[in-house]
Structure formats: C-alpha cells, structure tokens
Scaffold this motif. Sequence first.
Motif, mmCIF file in Angstrom:
data_model
loop_
_atom_site.group_PDB
_atom_site.id
_atom_site.type_symbol
_atom_site.label_atom_id
_atom_site.label_comp_id
_atom_site.label_asym_id
_atom_site.label_seq_id
_atom_site.Cartn_x
_atom_site.Cartn_y
_atom_site.Cartn_z
ATOM 1 N N GLY A 44 -7.350 -9.957 7.376
ATOM 2 C CA GLY A 44 -7.208 -9.535 8.843
ATOM 3 C C GLY A 44 -5.947 -8.872 9.010
ATOM 4 N N SER A 45 -4.959 -8.964 8.160
ATOM 5 C CA SER A 45 -3.617 -8.196 8.424
ATOM 6 C C SER A 45 -3.704 -6.515 8.246
ATOM 7 C CB SER A 45 -2.506 -8.856 7.312
ATOM 8 O OG SER A 45 -2.809 -8.242 6.091
ATOM 9 N N ALA A 46 -2.706 -5.852 8.460
ATOM 10 C CA ALA A 46 -2.642 -4.280 8.406
ATOM 11 C C ALA A 46 -3.012 -3.938 7.261
ATOM 12 C CB ALA A 46 -1.354 -4.005 9.089
ATOM 13 N N SER A 47 -2.698 -4.657 6.335
ATOM 14 C CA SER A 47 -2.737 -4.004 4.817
ATOM 15 C C SER A 47 -4.147 -4.485 4.262
ATOM 16 C CB SER A 47 -1.817 -4.453 4.055
ATOM 17 O OG SER A 47 -1.640 -5.901 3.805
ATOM 18 N N SER A 48 -4.930 -5.283 4.970
ATOM 19 C CA SER A 48 -6.208 -5.749 4.585
ATOM 20 C C SER A 48 -7.244 -4.696 4.831
ATOM 21 C CB SER A 48 -6.784 -7.039 4.885
ATOM 22 O OG SER A 48 -5.848 -8.025 4.522
ATOM 23 N N VAL A 49 -8.497 -4.476 4.184
ATOM 24 C CA VAL A 49 -9.357 -3.789 4.797
ATOM 25 C C VAL A 49 -10.622 -4.484 5.080
ATOM 26 C CG1 VAL A 49 -10.938 -1.846 3.686
ATOM 27 C CG2 VAL A 49 -8.693 -1.968 3.070
ATOM 28 N N GLN A 50 -11.353 -4.026 6.137
ATOM 29 C CA GLN A 50 -12.486 -4.588 6.567
ATOM 30 C C GLN A 50 -13.485 -3.737 6.430
ATOM 31 O OE1 GLN A 50 -12.616 -6.035 10.723
ATOM 32 N NE2 GLN A 50 -13.986 -7.645 10.288
ATOM 33 N N LEU A 51 -14.806 -4.090 6.048
ATOM 34 C CA LEU A 51 -15.896 -3.413 5.655
ATOM 35 C C LEU A 51 -16.868 -3.358 6.939
ATOM 36 C CD1 LEU A 51 -16.971 -4.438 1.976
ATOM 37 C CD2 LEU A 51 -15.424 -2.314 2.774
ATOM 38 N N ALA A 52 -17.713 -2.684 6.891
ATOM 39 C CA ALA A 52 -18.549 -2.542 8.033
ATOM 40 C C ALA A 52 -19.419 -3.780 8.462
ATOM 41 C CB ALA A 52 -19.648 -1.355 8.180
ATOM 42 N N ASP A 53 -19.726 -4.768 7.591
ATOM 43 C CA ASP A 53 -20.393 -5.704 7.482
ATOM 44 C C ASP A 53 -19.602 -6.865 7.680
ATOM 45 O OD1 ASP A 53 -19.159 -6.384 5.333
ATOM 46 O OD2 ASP A 53 -20.880 -6.597 4.082
ATOM 47 N N GLY A 54 -18.033 -6.524 8.196
ATOM 48 C CA GLY A 54 -17.160 -7.702 8.621
ATOM 49 C C GLY A 54 -16.510 -8.435 7.391
ATOM 50 N N THR A 55 -16.911 -8.070 6.180
ATOM 51 C CA THR A 55 -16.356 -8.498 4.816
ATOM 52 C C THR A 55 -14.737 -7.881 4.750
ATOM 53 O OG1 THR A 55 -18.280 -8.911 3.560
ATOM 54 C CG2 THR A 55 -16.270 -8.745 2.368
ATOM 55 N N TRP A 56 -14.017 -9.095 4.405
ATOM 56 C CA TRP A 56 -12.381 -8.509 4.241
ATOM 57 C C TRP A 56 -12.205 -8.401 2.615
ATOM 58 C CZ3 TRP A 56 -9.173 -6.915 7.722
ATOM 59 C CH2 TRP A 56 -9.354 -7.235 9.159
ATOM 60 N N LEU A 57 -11.870 -6.999 2.492
ATOM 61 C CA LEU A 57 -11.264 -6.799 1.113
ATOM 62 C C LEU A 57 -9.857 -7.114 0.840
ATOM 63 C CD1 LEU A 57 -12.964 -3.325 0.348
ATOM 64 C CD2 LEU A 57 -13.899 -5.822 -0.130
ATOM 65 N N PRO A 58 -9.317 -7.390 -0.258
ATOM 66 C CA PRO A 58 -8.080 -8.131 -0.538
ATOM 67 C C PRO A 58 -6.727 -7.020 -0.026
ATOM 68 C CG PRO A 58 -9.101 -7.886 -2.731
ATOM 69 C CD PRO A 58 -10.033 -7.441 -1.523
ATOM 70 N N PRO A 59 -5.751 -7.280 0.363
ATOM 71 C CA PRO A 59 -4.534 -6.544 1.038
ATOM 72 C C PRO A 59 -4.169 -5.475 -0.168
ATOM 73 C CG PRO A 59 -3.576 -8.895 0.345
ATOM 74 C CD PRO A 59 -5.340 -8.986 0.425
ATOM 75 N N ALA A 60 -3.570 -4.488 0.231
ATOM 76 C CA ALA A 60 -3.050 -3.363 -0.643
ATOM 77 C C ALA A 60 -1.915 -4.004 -1.410
ATOM 78 C CB ALA A 60 -2.863 -2.221 0.030
ATOM 79 N N ALA A 61 -1.707 -3.432 -2.589
ATOM 80 C CA ALA A 61 -0.603 -3.995 -3.371
ATOM 81 C C ALA A 61 0.553 -2.682 -3.312
ATOM 82 C CB ALA A 61 -0.745 -4.166 -4.929
ATOM 83 N N ARG A 62 1.644 -3.040 -3.588
ATOM 84 C CA ARG A 62 2.791 -1.872 -3.561
ATOM 85 C C ARG A 62 2.529 -1.069 -4.672
ATOM 86 N NH1 ARG A 62 8.734 -3.915 -3.864
ATOM 87 N NH2 ARG A 62 8.925 -1.585 -3.496
#
Length: 219
Positions: A44-62
Amino acid sequence: MEGEPRPSGSGRLVSATAWALLLLFLWLWGRDLTEGGLPGGVPGSASSVQLADGTWLPPAARPLTGEPAPLVLEIDSIGVRADIIERGVDATGGVEPPPFGTPHLVGWYRDGPTPGGTGAAVLVGHVDTETERAVFFPLSTVAEGSTVTVTREDGSAAEFTVENVETVHRRDFDPGRVYGPDTEGRAELRLITCGGVYEPERRAYSANVVVSAYLTGSA
C-alpha cells in the motif's frame, strides 16, 4: 514586501505544521534509503505495486550498483533457464535477437541498463523456429507476481517481480514505452518475444509479447 498583507496567526500555524511534516518526510525518506529500500516498503506504500485485482506486489528494491553483464535468466514458474548473450540493434532499429541457430539463448541489449541497474534492461528471445520451440515459447503464460532471476557476472543475482504481461501489435509498438522505464528511479526488466499470429507472407508474427518486471530483491 512592503504593502503586502501580513500572515495571520492561523496562517503561521499552517506554515509551521507543513514545515514539520516536510522535515518528518525527509527523515523517513533518508532512513529508508540507508536501510536499503525505496520510500515506503509496506503493502500500500508508494513503492508497492497494486494489480487490477487488488493484489499487492512487493515494494521495489533499490537498484544494484555496478554494471556487470547478465549471464543467466531463470523463470521457475514457466520452466525457463537460459544463458544470456550481448546483442545490439537489427536493421529495423529493434533489439537484435539471438541467431536462429541458437534459439535457446536470450539476448541482452548491451547499450541499455544492465539487469538490476537503474532503468529498464531489455532481454529478447525467440518464441520458436521452423522446427522447434524456442526459449520464450512459454513467456506469454507467465503470471503477474512471478519471480524472474538474473545472475550477473559479479556473482550477484537480481530478483524481479512481474507486474504486467501484454501483447503489443506491431502497429501499436512504441519503442519509447516498451523499452523505457515505467517508473523513474526503479530497476526494471523487459522480456520480449514474438506474439499474436504468424503471417506467412511476411514470415513474421503480428505482435510482441512484452513482460514488465521490477527489482524486488537480490542475492
């Protein structure tokens, strides 16, 4: 300046509060960078990715440091493991795939970012030949959220998470969009092969399968 209205007490309070919040944000941002993550780091943070189905993917690493060449690509979910070779551009201006005589190799666009570095690194491969399936035959079936690992020349492994899989018709192929980064500052990966339908008169496919992933870890 002389003649301008002076701020009211409430205006000064708003300014002070905004300044305090800005200092807090900068402190949190700096802490995240020193602890090895992009700002955010939780679903849910700015660096995470949310898919169309609402699933959250891991945050981006440096992004990783250095520019070691990629050696091996692995996508366990679709059974892909392939050596990587360096490639340039072909006569049409696209990234040159590996020779048809070596259809199980993957080509890396050597004039772009290395996988794991800032920007969008590009890997290309054949879907088939006249006689057999090639390295990226199953690429269109990879699922969002799947892990893609690239082992690099220095022994490090860049781990990516797939965030998008699309088929781009040749008339809609925009090199700037396909080859360019989706989010500035991230380490991204593009996996590209042929898709659509085979057109015998052109001896080519009508589209490209484009898999977009972003760096979420390293080993």
